[in-house]
Design an enzyme around this catalytic site. Structure first.
Site, PDB file in Angstrom:
ATOM      1  N   PHE A   1      57.471  77.655 -42.641  1.00 26.52           N
ATOM      2  CA  PHE A   1      57.292  78.822 -41.773  1.00 26.52           C
ATOM      3  C   PHE A   1      57.572  78.479 -40.318  1.00 26.52           C
ATOM      4  CE2 PHE A   1      53.002  77.047 -41.340  1.00 26.52           C
ATOM      5  CZ  PHE A   1      52.774  77.217 -39.982  1.00 26.52           C
ATOM      6  N   LYS A   2      57.557  77.183 -39.987  1.00 28.23           N
ATOM      7  CA  LYS A   2      57.798  76.781 -38.608  1.00 28.23           C
ATOM      8  C   LYS A   2      59.246  77.030 -38.175  1.00 28.23           C
ATOM      9  CE  LYS A   2      54.126  73.321 -38.482  1.00 28.23           C
ATOM     10  NZ  LYS A   2      53.667  73.360 -39.897  1.00 28.23           N
ATOM     11  N   ASP A   3      60.119  77.324 -39.140  1.00 28.02           N
ATOM     12  CA  ASP A   3      61.521  77.609 -38.820  1.00 28.02           C
ATOM     13  C   ASP A   3      61.673  78.757 -37.821  1.00 28.02           C
ATOM     14  OD1 ASP A   3      62.801  75.668 -40.400  1.00 28.02           O
ATOM     15  OD2 ASP A   3      62.635  76.910 -42.189  1.00 28.02           O
TER      16      ASP A   3
END
Ligand SMILES: *Cc1c(COP(=O)(O)O)cnc(C)c1O
Length: 434
Positions: free
Chosen positions: A106-108
Site C-alpha cells: 500500500f506504500k506505493d
C-alpha cells in the site's frame, strides 16, 4: 495551505517546505492548518465516481491551493494506475486489498505521489540541480520508494538496506532497477542504515555539497494520499448497499495509514468507527486502555512491517483530537495479537473462507472477528500481498502460493548494489564523490 508542527514551535511551512524537509525543525510532524469537509453532494454521488475522480477531489482539498488543477490531476491519475478492490471474505467482513500497486504494497501510493509532487516543485521553480532522496529500509519502504521514484527526472534515490536482513523478493525490488535508483548494502542492521541517513541530514558539509531529502513515512506527501483508499472503499461499499455502520480496521505499525483514514473521517467520510490492529507491539493498544503513551523497544514478529515500538504518527492522531483520550477511544479501538494468534487466524480464515491472509492482514481480520457488532459491517485492509511473505505463509498454511507475475519480473533482473560499511565517514566519502 500552510503546515504547522505537532510540537508547535517550528515556523509554519509551505507545502513545498513540508515535503522537502519531511520533519519540522522542532522534530514535530507537519499537519495541514485546516482540513476541509467535502460536500454532501460528493458523498451522495461517490458511488458513481471512479477511484481517480474520488482521489482527485480529496487531493484538491489538501493540495489544490498549492498545485494547479491540471498538474494535480496528472499526479493523481499517474499515481493511481491500479485498482484497490473491496472483496467479501465472510458475510459481514470485507477486505480492502491495498496490494495491487507496482510493488504490491500500500506504500506505493504515497511513494509515487510524493515523487511526482517533488518533481512538480523542482520543475516549477526551474532550479535545476539534482535532489537526492535518502531512504533507510528494512524491506517494504525501500521497494515502494524506489519504484515510486524510478525514472522521475531531477531526483536520485539512495536506498540503504541491511545486508542479509531483507527477503530475497524485497531485495530484488530495489536492487534491480538501475536508472536513478542506487541500492546501498550496509554491513549492519536496519538501525545502522537509519543512523547513516540521519547523520547525512545533519552533516553541514554534505548538505552544502548536495540537496538531500528523505522519503520516510512521516512526510505529508507520503501519508496523506493514503486517504484516497478509504474514500474509494466507502464508495464500493455504497455500491453494494453496505455503507451503513461501516467499521474500518487498519493493521498498523507507524500509524500513517490509519491516520490518513482518520483525516478522511474529519473530512466527513461516513465511517462509523475505526480499529487499529496491532501485533505484539501494542503501544497504541495500551494507550487506549490507560491513556498513557509509553514507547517500547520494538519486538520482532511475523507481521514485521508493524514491528514499531514508538509509532511516529501517534503525534498526528493526538493532535487531530487535541490530546483528548475520550475523543480517541470513542472513535478508535485497538487489538493486539501474538504470532501464534496470527498463524491460527491465517489457518482458520483459509479453512473457513478460502481466503489467504498475509500476517499483517490477519491482525485486521481477527480484530473484526472479535470486535464487530451484529448491526455493523467490517472492512479490514490487506496491506500486503501474501506472496511477499511466501516463506512464512507457506509454512503456516502448508501451501505453495503463486508469486504474481509482477513480483517474478523483479526476480529476473540483475542485482546491483554498492557495498558500504556502517561508518558514516565511508558513506559521506561515497556521497561526495557522486
Ligand atoms: C507499512 C506496513 C504496515 C503498517 O502501516 P503504517 O502506516 O506504518 O501503520 C502494515 N502492513 C504492511 C504490509 C506494511 O508494509
Amino acid at each position: 495551505m500552510l503546515y504547522y508542527s505537532t510540537n508547535h514551535t517550528a515556523p509554519l511551512a509551505s507545502l513545498e517546505e513540508a515535503v522537502v524537509k519531511g520533519l519540522a525543525g522542532d522534530r514535530g510532524l507537519y499537519m495541514p492548518e485546516n482540513i476541509k469537509t467535502l460536500s454532501q453532494d460528493f458523498y451522495d454521488n461517490i458511488d458513481k465516481m471512479s477511484f481517480q475522480e474520488i482521489a482527485y477531489t480529496v487531493a484538491d482539498a489538501f493540495f489544490g491551493e498549492d498545485v494547479d488543477a491540471e498538474s494535480l490531476k496528472q499526479i493523481v491519475y499517474d499515481t493511481l494506475a491500479f485498482d484497490c478492490p473491496v472483496v467479501p471474505v465472510t458475510e459481514n467482513i470485507y477486505t480492502l486489498e491495498l496490494f495491487h500497486g507496482p510493488t504490491l504494497a500500500f506504500k506505493d501510493v504515497g511513494a509515487r505521489f510524493m515523487a511526482r509532487l517533488l518533481q512538480y516543485f523542482i520543475k516549477k521553480e526551474n532550479k535545476g540541480g539534482l535532489v537526492n532522496v535518502l531512504v533507510a529500509t528494512s524491506g517494504d519502504t525501500g521497494s515502494a520508494v524506489a519504484n515510486g521514484f524510478l525514472g522521475v527526472d531531477g531526483i536520485h534515490v539512495y536506498v540503504l538496506y541491511p545486508k542479509g536482513k531483507v527477503s530475497p523478493i524485497q531485495e530484488c525490488q530495489f536492487t534491480t532497477l538501475g536508472k536513478n535508483i542506487t541500492a546501498i548494502e550496509v554491513d549492519g542492521v536496519f538501525d545502522d542504515c537509519q543512523a547513516l541517513v540521519k547523520s547525512a541530514f545533519m552533516d553541514e558539509e554534505l548538505n552544502k555539497h548536495m540537496k538531500l531529502t528523505s522519503a520516510n513515512s512521516i512526510n505529508v506527501a507520503r501519508f496523506l494520499p493514503q486517504a484516497f483508499y478509504y474514500f474509494y472503499a466507502y464508495a464500493q461499499m455504497k455500491r453494494m448497499g453496505k455503507s451503513d455502520n461501516v467499521v474500518m480496521c487498519v493493521p498498523s505499525g507507524n500509524f500513517g495509514n490509519i491516520c490518513a483514514a482518520l483525516f478522511g473521517h474529519r473530512m466527513g467520510l461516513p465511517i462509523k468507527r475505526f480499529i487499529a490492529a496491532n501485533n505484539a507491539n501494542d503501544i497504541f493498544y495500551q494507550y487506549l486502555q490507560t491513556g498513557k503513551y509509553v514507547p517500547q523497544p520494538s519486538k520482532a514478529t511475523l507481521a514485521n512491517a508493524m514491528d514499531v515500538g514508538d509509532p511516529s504518527n501517534f503525534a498526528r492522531i493526538y493532535e487531530l483530537y487535541k490530546g483528548s483520550h475520550s475523543s480517541i477511544v470513542s472513535l478508535i479501538s485497538g487489538a493486539t495479537f501474538s504470532d501464534e494468534e496470527i498463524a491460527d487466524t491465517m489457518r482458520k480464515c483459509y479453512a473457513d473462507n478460502g481466503y489467504v491472509l498475509d500476517p499483517h492482514g490477519a491482525c485486521g481480520y481477527q480484530a473484526l472477528k472479535n470486535l464487530l457488532k451484529p448491526d455493523e459491517v467490517g472492512v479490514f485492509c490487506e496491506t500486503a500481498h501474501p506472496a511477499k511473505f511466501k516463506e512464512k505463509v507457506d509454512a503456516i498454511l502448508s501451501s505453495d502460493i503463486d508469486i504474481p507475475a509482477r513480483l517474478q519480473e523483479f526476480m529476473k533482473g540483475t542485482k546491483q548494489s554498492v557495498a558500504m560499511s556502517k561508518e558514516f565517514a565511508d558513506f559521506k566519502t561515497y556521497l561526495i564523490k557522486q
